[in-house]
Enzyme design. Structure first.
Site, PDB file in Angstrom:
ATOM      1  N   SER A  15      34.999  46.978  48.219  1.00 49.96           N
ATOM      2  CA  SER A  15      33.794  47.068  49.043  1.00 49.96           C
ATOM      3  C   SER A  15      33.524  45.731  49.722  1.00 49.96           C
ATOM      4  CB  SER A  15      32.572  47.461  48.192  1.00 49.96           C
ATOM      5  OG  SER A  15      32.279  46.444  47.241  1.00 49.96           O
ATOM      6  N   LEU A  17      33.115  42.367  51.719  1.00 52.65           N
ATOM      7  CA  LEU A  17      34.056  41.437  52.338  1.00 52.65           C
ATOM      8  C   LEU A  17      35.496  41.778  51.965  1.00 52.65           C
ATOM      9  CD1 LEU A  17      32.241  38.020  51.643  1.00 52.65           C
ATOM     10  CD2 LEU A  17      32.012  39.517  53.639  1.00 52.65           C
ATOM     11  N   ASP A  36      39.867  45.290  41.813  1.00 48.71           N
ATOM     12  CA  ASP A  36      38.426  45.478  41.608  1.00 48.71           C
ATOM     13  C   ASP A  36      38.227  46.222  40.296  1.00 48.71           C
ATOM     14  OD1 ASP A  36      35.611  45.523  42.137  1.00 48.71           O
ATOM     15  OD2 ASP A  36      36.036  45.675  44.284  1.00 48.71           O
ATOM     16  N   ASP A  56      39.754  43.248  36.086  1.00 50.86           N
ATOM     17  CA  ASP A  56      38.604  42.386  35.833  1.00 50.86           C
ATOM     18  C   ASP A  56      39.100  40.951  35.964  1.00 50.86           C
ATOM     19  OD1 ASP A  56      36.590  40.791  34.757  1.00 50.86           O
ATOM     20  OD2 ASP A  56      36.144  42.149  33.101  1.00 50.86           O
ATOM     21  N   VAL A  57      38.599  40.218  36.960  1.00 50.52           N
ATOM     22  CA  VAL A  57      39.135  38.876  37.226  1.00 50.52           C
ATOM     23  C   VAL A  57      38.815  37.887  36.113  1.00 50.52           C
ATOM     24  CG1 VAL A  57      39.144  39.184  39.727  1.00 50.52           C
ATOM     25  CG2 VAL A  57      37.119  38.184  38.613  1.00 50.52           C
ATOM     26  N   CYS A  84      37.565  37.534  46.909  1.00 50.82           N
ATOM     27  CA  CYS A  84      36.222  37.953  47.339  1.00 50.82           C
ATOM     28  C   CYS A  84      35.351  38.440  46.188  1.00 50.82           C
ATOM     29  CB  CYS A  84      36.316  39.078  48.377  1.00 50.82           C
ATOM     30  SG  CYS A  84      37.079  38.603  49.934  1.00 50.82           S
ATOM     31  N   SER A 146      29.983  30.097  49.664  1.00 57.05           N
ATOM     32  CA  SER A 146      28.751  30.586  50.289  1.00 57.05           C
ATOM     33  C   SER A 146      28.021  29.371  50.826  1.00 57.05           C
ATOM     34  CB  SER A 146      27.869  31.305  49.261  1.00 57.05           C
ATOM     35  OG  SER A 146      26.555  31.490  49.767  1.00 57.05           O
ATOM     36  N   TYR A 159      24.232  30.951  40.998  1.00 55.51           N
ATOM     37  CA  TYR A 159      25.076  31.321  42.138  1.00 55.51           C
ATOM     38  C   TYR A 159      25.551  30.086  42.893  1.00 55.51           C
ATOM     39  CZ  TYR A 159      26.532  33.826  46.369  1.00 55.51           C
ATOM     40  OH  TYR A 159      27.247  34.329  47.439  1.00 55.51           O
ATOM     41  N   LYS A 163      29.419  28.697  43.466  1.00 53.35           N
ATOM     42  CA  LYS A 163      29.984  28.554  44.804  1.00 53.35           C
ATOM     43  C   LYS A 163      30.243  27.087  45.151  1.00 53.35           C
ATOM     44  CE  LYS A 163      30.157  32.927  45.711  1.00 53.35           C
ATOM     45  NZ  LYS A 163      31.467  33.613  45.825  1.00 53.35           N
TER      46      LYS A 163
END
Length: 253
Positions: A15, A17, A36, A56-57, A84, A146, A159, A163
């Protein structure tokens, strides 16, 4: 870097990006492996040239297995990785309910930063084993930061930390992997029209867009995908973080 007849990995590829990037790479002739969560893949669109791999990363063994799958075809060497996958919950360090949930902080950093590093490291090992092209190139990795890495707002401590780590990772990763002919760049998007904004009102969305100098709208996932492909195409882009934000600088709140 040639895209056609190569293999590519896109994390968070079901989904937003990731989906836009996976579709764009597939349209250029890449064999795309979209990593994903299984629950996200169930809702993903079927796209020619895109194979979904439940991954699962944050799970090293799952990542190793998925990368092995993505690099198994000698006729289409693994050349491209676009990270992403990520989450963006909001919480203040000190809120009405007390201190920021420490488990939530760890989770955000684990998925956004450690997950990206895990895929980068394991995929680069596979890319390094491929035959270089005539220019000594073997691959390119694009991470996603980001503008919150620079302009984190109230409630974005976790977050922004994750990033900011991606931005800090970019140059040393490029330097580490240069000997293998692997480039590393990062995209730092502004406010993008992704599923995370699907639940907000049109009025709220318009307010977000009004804060962007120009163009005065939210970014589109396809614009992220175009930038990712431009990085892949431009062999002299390396070790750099590129803001894609319409000149937006976020206010404190």
């Amino acid at each position: 870097m040639q895209i056609a007849q190569t293999s590519a990995i896109v994390t968070g590829g079901a989904s937003g990006l990731g989906a836009a990037t996976a579709a764009a790479l597939a349209a250029q002739g890449a064999h795309v492996h979209a990593f994903d969560l299984a629950s996200a893949i169930e809702q993903a669109p079927q796209v020619d040239g895109v194979t979904y791999v439940a991954t699962d990363v944050t799970d090293e063994e799952q990542v190793r297995s998925a990368v092995a799958q993505a690099s198994a075809d000698p006729a289409a060497p693994l050349r491209i990785v676009v990270n992403c996958a990520g989450i963006g919950p909001s919480a203040r360090i000190l809120g009405k309910k007390g201190v920021h949930d420490l488990a939530l902080y760890r989770k955000v950093v684990e998925i956004n930063l450690v997950g990206s590093f895990t895929v980068l490291a394991i995929a680069s090992e596979a890319i390094a084993q491929t035959e270089a092209d005539e220019h000594g190139q073997r691959g390119v990795i694009v991470n996603t930061a980001s503008i919150a890495a620079y302009d984190g707002q109230v409630g974005q401590a976790a977050y922004s930390s994750s990033k900011g780590g991606i931005v800090g990772l970019t140059l040393p990763a490029a330097r580490d992997l240069a000997q293998y002919g692997i480039r590393v760049c990062t995209i730092a998007p502004g406010i993008v029209e992704t599923p995370m904004l699907a639940t907000v009102s049109d009025e709220f969305r318009a307010g977000l867009a009004a804060g962007v100098p120009f163009p005065q709208r939210l970014a589109l996932p396809t614009e992220y995908a175009k930038l990712a492909l431009a990085i892949v195409d431009n062999d002299y882009l390396n070790g750099e973080t590129i803001r894609m934000d319409g000149a937006l600088r976020m206010a404190p709140r």
